[in-house]
Each structure stands twice: as C-alpha cells, then as structure tokens.
Design an enzyme around this catalytic site. Structure first.
Site, mmCIF file in Angstrom:
data_model
loop_
_atom_site.group_PDB
_atom_site.id
_atom_site.type_symbol
_atom_site.label_atom_id
_atom_site.label_comp_id
_atom_site.label_asym_id
_atom_site.label_seq_id
_atom_site.Cartn_x
_atom_site.Cartn_y
_atom_site.Cartn_z
ATOM 1 N N THR A 17 0.825 -1.209 0.000
ATOM 2 C CA THR A 17 0.000 0.000 0.000
ATOM 3 C C THR A 17 0.857 1.255 0.000
ATOM 4 O O THR A 17 0.465 2.291 -0.535
ATOM 5 C CB THR A 17 -0.918 -0.014 1.241
ATOM 6 O OG1 THR A 17 -1.753 -1.160 1.140
ATOM 7 C CG2 THR A 17 -1.786 1.221 1.327
ATOM 8 N N SER A 63 1.310 -7.523 -0.987
ATOM 9 C CA SER A 63 1.960 -8.585 -0.209
ATOM 10 C C SER A 63 1.031 -9.738 0.152
ATOM 11 O O SER A 63 1.487 -10.784 0.586
ATOM 12 C CB SER A 63 2.628 -8.022 1.044
ATOM 13 O OG SER A 63 1.709 -7.852 2.097
HETATM 14 N N1 ASP Z 1 -2.698 -5.588 0.693
HETATM 15 C C1 ASP Z 1 -1.663 -4.634 0.987
HETATM 16 C C2 ASP Z 1 -0.341 -5.370 1.012
HETATM 17 O O1 ASP Z 1 -0.112 -6.120 1.947
HETATM 18 C C3 ASP Z 1 -1.938 -4.020 2.299
HETATM 19 C C4 ASP Z 1 -0.946 -3.049 2.805
HETATM 20 O O2 ASP Z 1 0.155 -2.876 2.287
HETATM 21 O O3 ASP Z 1 -1.292 -2.406 3.794
HETATM 22 O O4 ASP Z 1 0.454 -5.207 0.115
#
Ligand code: ASP
Length: 322
Positions: A17, A63
């Site tokens: 993110t 991720s």
């Molecule tokens: N889905 C995103 C990731 O883990 C969530 C984040 O980065 O907060 O890449």
C-alpha cells in the site's frame, strides 16, 4: 570498515500500500497496491537525501500475493547488501498484510548484526494524508541508529521485533501489535526511545548459511496447510487433505487451536491420523495474545510461542531441511 568509507543505506522496494495508488484522494481502501516505484517513495523523504542511498526495486506486489520467488529474491539481496562493509542498514518497503511473515523469515535465516527495517503504510500514496512517507522516514532513523540490529518492523512510530509482530487491525494506521512482549521502542522526531533490546543477531558470520541456501535453491516450500479449530469443527478438511495426500504433496499441518492449543475432538482424531501417515502436525493458539503453555497431556507438539502464520512458515523451513 575503514574510516573513509561512507555509511550507506540500502532501500529495497517490494510494493504494498505504501506504493499504492487510488483514483480518488479520499479513497483509502479501493486502491491498487504496488504501483509507485520505490525510487519515487525515497524521493519524498528528506531524511534520505542526507546520506548515500542505494535503491532497488526487488518486486512490485500486493503482499497478500507473496510467493516464494519474491522471498528468494529479497533474501538474496538483503544477504548480499549485509555483506557490504559500507552498508549501515537496510530498509524494505513492504505491504502490511504479510510483513510479519517476511520479517520472521529474514530474522530466522539471517539474524543480522545490522538493522533490517521493514516499513509499510495503511493508506495509499495518493491519500489526503498518506502515512507512508512518515513511516519510511522513521524506518531510516532506525536503520541509521547506532547499535540497531536485527529485523524489525517500523510503523506508526513504533518499532516491533520480527518474532513478535502481528497485524491486528485491517484499517487503522497503527495496525500492528507485539503482544505480551511489547514494542521494542518508538521513533519520535527521528529520535529513538528504546524499551527492549534489539532482536538477537548471530555472532559475526555465523548465521545459518545452509538454511539460506536451501531457501534460495528451493523450487517450492514444503506444503504446510493452516487450519482453525472452532465451535462445531470436524476433521473433514484434514481427511480431504489426506485423501489427496500424494497429489497435494502435503508435508505438514498447523492447527490454530482454541485457547491453550486445544482442538475439537473430531478434528484431533483426523490430525492424529495425519501424523500417523507421516504429516507433521503443530498446534498454535488462535488467541491474539500469549502462547500455548506446554503441559504433559498435550496431544500435539506446540509452536513454541509462534503465531499460526509464523508457525506455518517455521514448519515449512524445518521440513525443507529434511
Ligand atoms: N494488501 C496490501 C499489502 O499487503 C496491504 C498493505 O500494504 O497495507 O500489500
């Protein structure tokens, strides 16, 4: 290191993110992760113009989609940079969803005597008030702190050790907790206030190079499934897995047990059957805090304090040795 060599910082980007983009500035959830180059994230942080930095984009993923290939690329780059005497520390930008697993993996394999600081964000880079630049700036302060060592996660001004950190909130900008152990310290205006000692490092050059090599050369991790015990549970999923044992190449099961690692009776019977057919079974607790307290009547080996997701990874790494 010779006195003329400069202390350099390495920043490795993997996505998340922190590198996310949304169509609207007021949208903190409907974004696409892993869009902004790590070099652009670095350019937004004044702390990073004060020291020499090497920047590498190792991956650009959400991720939640972490795969062995990215872990291999990341572990190899971290190990290579740690070996450079002029490198003072490494910062890794990463998604929050699986950051605790990557942190655990790197700490277990490398036990570095330099700081390896994972950082992240809960809001995309396009947000009205993005949290990424501050987190990255704090991570730099940690990575350059004299005496810092080991793999840590820095987010929302708090420093978490790799073994204890867990994501406990799906939205808050401070989504991590280190449970009973507590945070290692905090970062306030680039100053560190430490409460506990840094993660243990291996004496110089004694990290388990063979374990790292095994990970780097693995075509796949041994298959370890993670299942939950809960009210009205039964052993059907385990029996189905065993039915496909050969095809699925099932090597292990981690069960997130209720309370002190207790498991529903029928599920326990199926897990015993799995053990009897050569599948390794480990029990962790599905409780957010604490650990399974071992006792003599325990029907299954426990995860030695690791959370279910970390226990799954630990078992896969152990089975990789076999
Ligand atoms: N889905 C995103 C990731 O883990 C969530 C984040 O980065 O907060 O890449």
């Amino acid at each position: 290191m010779n006195a003329n060599q400069v202390r350099r910082l390495v920043v490795l980007g993997t996505g998340g993110t922190i590198a996310g983009r949304a169509a609207q500035a007021n949208d903190n959830v409907g974004y696409v992760a892993g869009q902004v180059a790590v070099s652009d994230l670095v350019a937004m942080v004044p702390a990073l113009s004060a020291c020499p930095v090497d920047v590498e984009q190792v991956a650009q993923i959400n991720s939640k989609d972490m795969v062995l290939g990215v872990w291999q690329a990341l572990a190899a780059r971290v190990a290579a940079h740690l070996d450079r005497p002029e490198v003072a520390g490494i910062v890794i930008t990463h998604g929050t969803d699986t950051i605790e697993e990557t942190a655990y993996l790197l700490q277990t394999l490398l036990r570095p005597s330099k700081p390896v600081v994972l950082t992240c964000a809960m809001r995309p880079s396009t947000a009205l008030v993005p949290d990424g630049p501050q987190n990255l700036s704090d991570a730099v302060a940690v990575a350059l702190h004299p005496g810092a060592q080991g793999v840590v996660v820095v987010c929302a001004g708090r420093i978490h050790g790799a073994m204890d950190v867990a994501k406990v909130h799906p939205y808050a900008t401070d989504p991590f907790d280190s449970g009973d152990a507590g945070v290692l310290g905090c970062v306030e205006e680039a100053q560190l206030r430490m409460f506990r000692s840094w993660p243990q490092s291996a004496p110089e050059g004694t990290h388990d190079a063979a374990a790292l090599q095994r990970l780097l050369s693995a075509a796949a991790l041994p298959r370890v499934e993670l299942i939950f015990s809960h009210a009205n549970a039964d052993g059907e999923v385990v029996r189905a897995l065993l039915g496909h044992h050969a095809a699925a190449r099932l090597s292990g099961i981690v069960v997130a047990g209720t309370g002190n690692g207790t498991v529903h009776d029928d599920l326990l019977r199926a897990l015993k059957q799995a053990q009897a057919s050569g599948v390794e079974v480990v029990v962790a607790s599905r409780c957010a805090f604490g650990r399974v307290v071992p006792h003599s009547a325990q029907p299954l080996p426990d995860s030695a304090g690791l959370s279910p997701v970390k226990a799954r990874l630990a078992l896969a790494l152990r089975l990789l040795e076999a």
